[in-house]
Motif scaffolding. Structure first.
Motif, PDB file in Angstrom:
ATOM      1  N   GLU A 129       0.831  -1.196   0.000  1.00 14.46           N
ATOM      2  CA  GLU A 129       0.000   0.000   0.000  1.00 14.46           C
ATOM      3  C   GLU A 129       0.867   1.248   0.000  1.00 14.46           C
ATOM      4  O   GLU A 129       1.767   1.367   0.821  1.00 14.46           O
ATOM      5  CB  GLU A 129      -0.906   0.014   1.238  1.00 14.46           C
ATOM      6  CG  GLU A 129      -1.925  -1.104   1.260  1.00 14.46           C
ATOM      7  CD  GLU A 129      -2.917  -0.993   0.115  1.00 14.46           C
ATOM      8  OE1 GLU A 129      -3.390   0.123  -0.164  1.00 14.46           O
ATOM      9  OE2 GLU A 129      -3.205  -2.024  -0.504  1.00 14.46           O
ATOM     10  N   PRO A 130       0.597   2.196  -0.893  1.00 10.58           N
ATOM     11  CA  PRO A 130       1.365   3.443  -0.892  1.00 10.58           C
ATOM     12  C   PRO A 130       1.120   4.242   0.396  1.00 10.58           C
ATOM     13  O   PRO A 130       0.031   4.225   0.954  1.00 10.58           O
ATOM     14  CB  PRO A 130       0.821   4.212  -2.099  1.00 10.58           C
ATOM     15  CG  PRO A 130       0.092   3.212  -2.918  1.00 10.58           C
ATOM     16  CD  PRO A 130      -0.352   2.125  -1.995  1.00 10.58           C
ATOM     17  N   VAL A 131       2.152   4.932   0.842  1.00 12.50           N
ATOM     18  CA  VAL A 131       2.077   5.797   2.010  1.00 12.50           C
ATOM     19  C   VAL A 131       2.193   7.236   1.501  1.00 12.50           C
ATOM     20  O   VAL A 131       3.097   7.551   0.726  1.00 12.50           O
ATOM     21  CB  VAL A 131       3.230   5.480   2.997  1.00 12.50           C
ATOM     22  CG1 VAL A 131       3.208   6.425   4.183  1.00 12.50           C
ATOM     23  CG2 VAL A 131       3.168   4.028   3.444  1.00 12.50           C
ATOM     24  N   ALA A 132       1.290   8.090   1.932  1.00  7.92           N
ATOM     25  CA  ALA A 132       1.353   9.499   1.530  1.00  7.92           C
ATOM     26  C   ALA A 132       2.635  10.115   2.078  1.00  7.92           C
ATOM     27  O   ALA A 132       3.070   9.790   3.185  1.00  7.92           O
ATOM     28  CB  ALA A 132       0.134  10.251   2.058  1.00  7.92           C
ATOM     29  N   PHE A 181      11.265   4.370   1.057  1.00  8.56           N
ATOM     30  CA  PHE A 181       9.973   4.258   0.399  1.00  8.56           C
ATOM     31  C   PHE A 181      10.213   4.299  -1.102  1.00  8.56           C
ATOM     32  O   PHE A 181      10.991   5.120  -1.596  1.00  8.56           O
ATOM     33  CB  PHE A 181       9.051   5.417   0.808  1.00  8.56           C
ATOM     34  CG  PHE A 181       8.661   5.374   2.256  1.00  8.56           C
ATOM     35  CD1 PHE A 181       7.497   4.745   2.651  1.00  8.56           C
ATOM     36  CD2 PHE A 181       9.465   5.950   3.224  1.00  8.56           C
ATOM     37  CE1 PHE A 181       7.136   4.696   3.992  1.00  8.56           C
ATOM     38  CE2 PHE A 181       9.121   5.914   4.567  1.00  8.56           C
ATOM     39  CZ  PHE A 181       7.951   5.280   4.957  1.00  8.56           C
ATOM     40  N   ARG A 182       9.565   3.410  -1.824  1.00  9.25           N
ATOM     41  CA  ARG A 182       9.699   3.368  -3.278  1.00  9.25           C
ATOM     42  C   ARG A 182       9.141   4.645  -3.895  1.00  9.25           C
ATOM     43  O   ARG A 182       8.372   5.358  -3.258  1.00  9.25           O
ATOM     44  CB  ARG A 182       8.959   2.161  -3.832  1.00  9.25           C
ATOM     45  CG  ARG A 182       9.640   0.863  -3.470  1.00  9.25           C
ATOM     46  CD  ARG A 182       8.963  -0.301  -4.115  1.00  9.25           C
ATOM     47  NE  ARG A 182       9.819  -1.468  -3.887  1.00  9.25           N
ATOM     48  CZ  ARG A 182       9.653  -2.603  -4.483  1.00  9.25           C
ATOM     49  NH1 ARG A 182       8.677  -2.786  -5.343  1.00  9.25           N
ATOM     50  NH2 ARG A 182      10.463  -3.603  -4.235  1.00  9.25           N
ATOM     51  N   PRO A 183       9.487   4.901  -5.156  1.00 11.31           N
ATOM     52  CA  PRO A 183       8.955   6.103  -5.817  1.00 11.31           C
ATOM     53  C   PRO A 183       7.427   6.142  -5.835  1.00 11.31           C
ATOM     54  O   PRO A 183       6.839   7.214  -5.858  1.00 11.31           O
ATOM     55  CB  PRO A 183       9.516   6.006  -7.236  1.00 11.31           C
ATOM     56  CG  PRO A 183      10.756   5.188  -7.094  1.00 11.31           C
ATOM     57  CD  PRO A 183      10.466   4.203  -5.994  1.00 11.31           C
ATOM     58  N   THR A 184       6.799   4.981  -5.788  1.00 17.49           N
ATOM     59  CA  THR A 184       5.340   4.908  -5.797  1.00 17.49           C
ATOM     60  C   THR A 184       4.744   5.032  -4.399  1.00 17.49           C
ATOM     61  O   THR A 184       3.535   4.958  -4.233  1.00 17.49           O
ATOM     62  CB  THR A 184       4.891   3.589  -6.447  1.00 17.49           C
ATOM     63  OG1 THR A 184       5.595   2.508  -5.823  1.00 17.49           O
ATOM     64  CG2 THR A 184       5.168   3.588  -7.933  1.00 17.49           C
TER      65      THR A 184
END
Length: 174
Positions: A27-30, A85-88
């Protein structure tokens, strides 16, 4: 020294690095939540209360990845760590400063042992998928350019990189 002996000498640190690099969340993190998210992941990893952490800044890395820096006090002083954190936006790993230095030293040692690509070229290959792969083999393509075989948790990949550390080809081996 044989290739097998050189690889076995690098195996303990590489295993640590690979174990610490497995994605924990898809899940992406803001961006505004990355420091707080890092606190939670570091708390789980190090067994320390999230309130004990002093979080630093969020740092932009190559390819749009982010590093969240923090530290905490233990019995021997402070322990510095970072979360990537990944770019996404997906959380990728949490590592201590010592672990990150060990990985860098392993990359440098592998390049020296193989007489092959420079660490910046290996880093360029690893940046394609924003993860850490262990160099298994390297072959000169032309002066300064290399074909590098990297071992990741999901298999081996081939990466061609030029003398300016520009990746010209990257694909999973079948």
């Amino acid at each position: 020294m044989s290739l097998a002996i050189r690889l076995s000498a690098l195996a303990p640190a590489a295993a640590l690095a690979l174990g610490a690099a497995l994605p924990l969340s898809a899940e992406p993190v803001a961006e505004r939540d990355m420091l707080r998210y890092c606190q939670g992941e570091a708390s789980a990893r190090f067994g320390v209360s999230p309130q004990a952490f002093k979080m630093g800044e969020l740092e932009d890395r190559q390819n749009g990845a982010k590093l969240a820096h923090g530290r905490y006090e233990d019995g021997d002083g402070h322990v510095a760590f970072a979360c990537r954190f990944r770019p996404t936006g997906e959380f990728f790993w949490v590592r201590t400063k010592d672990e990150m230095e060990t990985i860098k030293d392993d990359r440098d040692d592998a390049a020296e042992a193989f007489g092959g690509p420079e660490p910046r070229q290996v880093q360029a290959c690893n940046a394609v998928d924003d993860r850490y792969g262990k160099v298994v083999e390297s072959n000169a393509l032309k002066p300064g350019s290399w074909e590098i075989i990297l071992d990741y948790d999901d298999g081996a990949y081939v990466c061609n990189v030029d003398e300016k550390a520009k990746v010209t080809y990257f694909e999973k081996l079948k």
